[in-house]
Design an enzyme around this catalytic site. Structure first.
Site, PDB file in Angstrom:
ATOM      1  N   THR A 185     -30.021  22.042 102.271  1.00  0.00           N
ATOM      2  CA  THR A 185     -29.704  21.621 100.902  1.00  0.00           C
ATOM      3  C   THR A 185     -30.619  20.457 100.552  1.00  0.00           C
ATOM      4  OG1 THR A 185     -28.077  20.049 101.680  1.00  0.00           O
ATOM      5  CG2 THR A 185     -27.284  22.259 101.174  1.00  0.00           C
ATOM      6  N   GLU A 330     -25.266  26.901  99.890  1.00  0.00           N
ATOM      7  CA  GLU A 330     -24.162  27.162 100.827  1.00  0.00           C
ATOM      8  C   GLU A 330     -23.464  28.494 100.553  1.00  0.00           C
ATOM      9  OE1 GLU A 330     -24.797  24.364  99.264  1.00  0.00           O
ATOM     10  OE2 GLU A 330     -24.219  22.597 100.430  1.00  0.00           O
ATOM     11  N   LYS A 439     -16.564   8.440  84.073  1.00  0.00           N
ATOM     12  CA  LYS A 439     -15.149   8.071  84.016  1.00  0.00           C
ATOM     13  C   LYS A 439     -14.983   6.959  82.995  1.00  0.00           C
ATOM     14  CE  LYS A 439     -14.023  10.124  88.302  1.00  0.00           C
ATOM     15  NZ  LYS A 439     -14.162  10.073  89.730  1.00  0.00           N
ATOM     16  N   TRP A 444     -12.154  11.740  82.156  1.00  0.00           N
ATOM     17  CA  TRP A 444     -13.468  12.242  82.553  1.00  0.00           C
ATOM     18  C   TRP A 444     -14.229  12.794  81.355  1.00  0.00           C
ATOM     19  CZ3 TRP A 444     -12.817  15.465  87.733  1.00  0.00           C
ATOM     20  CH2 TRP A 444     -12.292  14.630  88.721  1.00  0.00           C
TER      21      TRP A 444
HETATM   22  P1  AMP Z   1     -28.620  24.400  95.120  1.00  0.00           P
HETATM   23  O1  AMP Z   1     -27.923  24.514  96.405  1.00  0.00           O
HETATM   24  O2  AMP Z   1     -29.877  23.620  95.182  1.00  0.00           O
HETATM   25  O3  AMP Z   1     -28.824  25.727  94.470  1.00  0.00           O
HETATM   26  O4  AMP Z   1     -27.679  23.553  94.142  1.00  0.00           O
HETATM   27  C1  AMP Z   1     -26.381  23.955  93.867  1.00  0.00           C
HETATM   28  C2  AMP Z   1     -25.829  23.151  92.721  1.00  0.00           C
HETATM   29  O5  AMP Z   1     -26.577  23.401  91.544  1.00  0.00           O
HETATM   30  C3  AMP Z   1     -24.425  23.504  92.351  1.00  0.00           C
HETATM   31  O6  AMP Z   1     -23.491  22.890  93.193  1.00  0.00           O
HETATM   32  C4  AMP Z   1     -24.342  23.001  90.912  1.00  0.00           C
HETATM   33  O7  AMP Z   1     -24.112  21.626  90.859  1.00  0.00           O
HETATM   34  C5  AMP Z   1     -25.734  23.270  90.400  1.00  0.00           C
HETATM   35  N1  AMP Z   1     -25.758  24.510  89.643  1.00  0.00           N
HETATM   36  C6  AMP Z   1     -26.159  25.721  90.047  1.00  0.00           C
HETATM   37  N2  AMP Z   1     -26.061  26.615  89.048  1.00  0.00           N
HETATM   38  C7  AMP Z   1     -25.572  25.960  87.979  1.00  0.00           C
HETATM   39  C8  AMP Z   1     -25.237  26.336  86.644  1.00  0.00           C
HETATM   40  N3  AMP Z   1     -25.403  27.558  86.184  1.00  0.00           N
HETATM   41  N4  AMP Z   1     -24.745  25.375  85.845  1.00  0.00           N
HETATM   42  C9  AMP Z   1     -24.563  24.119  86.267  1.00  0.00           C
HETATM   43  N5  AMP Z   1     -24.878  23.705  87.503  1.00  0.00           N
HETATM   44  C10 AMP Z   1     -25.370  24.615  88.360  1.00  0.00           C
END
Ligand code: AMP
Length: 541
Positions: A185, A330, A439, A444
């Site tokens: 990640t 994940e 916040k 929120w």
């Molecule tokens: P990654 O593991 O780099 O793909 O990041 C995952 C994170 O990207 C998620 O936990 C979200 O916070 C964000 N994310 C992925 N898709 C979206 C979406 N369509 N809208 C908003 N946030 C997203």
């Protein structure tokens, strides 16, 4: 009593076997790193992947070994993945947009033994390789003619290397739960954490992804995965495309508007997927040139929230269906997709866009809930936010080396770190990252809702909202805006546009204009950097 059905382990290389048997002549088109467009087929990829497996074995690599890749989406990268998996190895995608020290840290943590690398990244590898003690060999994804001079030891040209094998290879017979891939990640805070995919999880994920109410893919599609293989497995497309035998178009390292347009047009692409920033560039190119998208039917947009204005443009101006998707490294990564259930099928115009602005519903194979901080489930009423938790056969149950145990509970739920609500029809909407939510006076405020709204303004190219310390309310929103080229919107004009569209107490206390908003290595707005940038900023009274 046990069932009397065959044990047929779900192994990733069976996907490529199937593609070669049923769809052997289907093309894989790549924009090569050397420049020209190249064409191979699933039958070619099948043979060449077995050559990779043979060579890896001959060089002494064993099942379970982590073999890194630092490469763009190309046919060679795909073959390398399948070759690695087919000999029992674990492909480990590295994100070249990370700092060299981070990449070296990740490689050391995973103890990568070999590295497949594109020419583009050789200067980077020269910096990193000496710091990675486990690394024995670098295989450059090119031919002998294009090999660069290098001071590194044990570097070979991929084409010369696989030419030493005849490809007469039987894939390793493995337990379907064996590891097959790894991705760290991006870790905006703390060290990056390693997600370890299994053959079973990747195969199931691909089966989930191709369903009609997910990506809805078939052999008649032409798929352009703009989302890189190093970003959460190209959202599974490197497995789902061969699984259903679709033609693949690989963009290499060029993801600017004109380059993507060229492939969409010349290869008659019907389906593509990427983060919103890529589509901003494409839409801008289309607007500047007046070009259309006659072949493209569907675009999946995710990785960060898809702005409403983007969905509207694709659908209204270009007749391309937008599927807003959410997921995480994940989760292999698909978590939800915004296809339209019958309950919403009759909606039109803004009412339909309201649904498409949500991140969609979980397909079979993903369970989802939102809870408060005490793990009590919140109602699916489309407005009560909570911590979003998930479980399923393609969701991580831990990180490599035992990091981040607090994100997993004893019932198997993984806390995504996202904050969301779910409506009575199961459509989930992300309102924030738990770390970013503002916040204000104990309530929120969703930064994503405000950002989505602001980018609907005709002069706004990109927007980010962060919380700024406030003596009375704790935190209040600051809207940071990148104006569109040659536009100079006024602060009050933008606020005026937002007024009435969100609760009054959500309205940003101020707007600032910048040339650029910082992004993470996976294209998300880097809120930590932005907050640092505005640390000393004081809001007007
Ligand atoms: P990654 O593991 O780099 O793909 O990041 C995952 C994170 O990207 C998620 O936990 C979200 O916070 C964000 N994310 C992925 N898709 C979206 C979406 N369509 N809208 C908003 N946030 C997203």
């Amino acid at each position: 009593m046990l069932g009397l059905m065959q044990d047929w382990p779900l192994l990733c290389h069976k996907i490529l076997d199937h593609a070669a048997t049923q769809h052997g002549r289907r093309e894989i088109v790549s924009r090569s790193v050397e420049g020209p467009i190249t064409r191979t087929t699933y039958a070619d990829a099948h043979l060449r992947a077995r050559k990779v497996a043979m060579m890896l074995e001959r060089e002494g690599y064993a099942p379970g070994d982590r073999i890194a890749t630092l490469a763009w989406n190309t046919a060679r990268h795909l073959e390398a993945w399948y070759g690695i998996m087919g000999m029992g190895g674990v492909y480990h995608t590295l994100n070249p947009r990370l700092f060299p020290e981070q990449i070296a840290w990740i490689m050391n943590h995973a103890e990568d033994k070999a590295l497949f690398v594109d020419l583009t990244f050789m200067p980077l590898v020269e910096k990193i390789a000496p710091q990675v003690k486990s690394l024995k060999q670098v295989i450059v994804l090119t031919d002998g003619q294009h090999m660069p001079e290098t001071a590194l030891d044990n570097v070979v040209a991929y084409e010369d290397w696989i030419a030493q094998a005849d490809g007469d290879y039987r894939w390793k017979t493995l337990d379907e739960n064996a590891a097959c891939g790894m991705c760290y990640t991006s870790g905006t805070t703390g060290d990056p954490k390693g997600v370890v995919y299994s053959h079973r999880s990747n195969v199931l994920h691909a089966m989930i992804a191709v369903q009609p109410d997910a990506m809805g893919l078939s052999s008649r599609d032409v798929i352009l995965p703009v989302v890189p293989m190093f970003h959460a497995n190209a959202w599974g497309l490197a497995q789902s495309a061969p699984m259903i035998g679709a033609k693949l178009v690989m963009p290499g390292g060029k993801m600017d508007g004109p380059s993507i347009y060229e492939l969409l047009d010349t290869e008659k692409v019907t389906f593509t997927a990427a983060v919103p920033t890529v589509w901003l560039m494409l839409l801008q190119h289309l607007e500047e040139t007046g070009k259309k998208l006659p072949h493209l039917k569907k675009v999946v947009i995710g990785g960060s929230a898809c702005p409403r204005a983007m969905t509207r443009k694709f659908q209204d101006n270009y007749d391309v269906e937008v599927i807003h998707a959410w997921g995480m490294t994940e989760m292999s990564p698909l978590g939800s997709l915004g296809t339209i259930k019958p309950e919403y099928a009759d909606l039109e115009g803004d009412a339909r866009l309201d649904i498409q602005e949500k991140q969609g519903f979980a397909p079979f194979g993903v369970e989802m809930k939102v809870t408060d901080d005490d793990n009590v489930a919140r109602p699916w009423d489309g407005k009560t936010f909570g911590r979003l938790k998930v479980r399923g056969p393609a969701v991580a149950k831990g990180y490599y080396g035992g990091a981040g145990t607090d994100q997993f509970d004893e019932e198997g739920w993984f806390d995504t770190g996202d904050v969301a609500h779910i409506d009575p029809n199961g459509y989930m909407q992300i309102t924030d990252r738990a770390k970013d939510v503002i916040k204000s006076g104990g309530e929120w405020i969703s930064t994503i809702d405000l950002e989505n709204l602001a980018v609907g303004h005709p002069d706004v190219a990109e927007a980010a909202v962060i919380g700024i310390r406030h003596p009375k309310w704790d935190e209040r929103p600051l809207l940071v805006v990148v104006p569109k080229k040659d536009r100079e919107p006024a602060k009050d004009d933008i606020l005026g546009y937002m007024e009435g569209k969100v609760a009054k107490w959500w309205m940003p206390n101020d707007v600032v204009f910048v040339d650029e908003i910082p992004h993470t290595a996976t294209g998300k707005i880097q809120k930590t950097t932005l907050r640092d940038q505005f640390r000393d900023y004081t809001l007007p009274d």
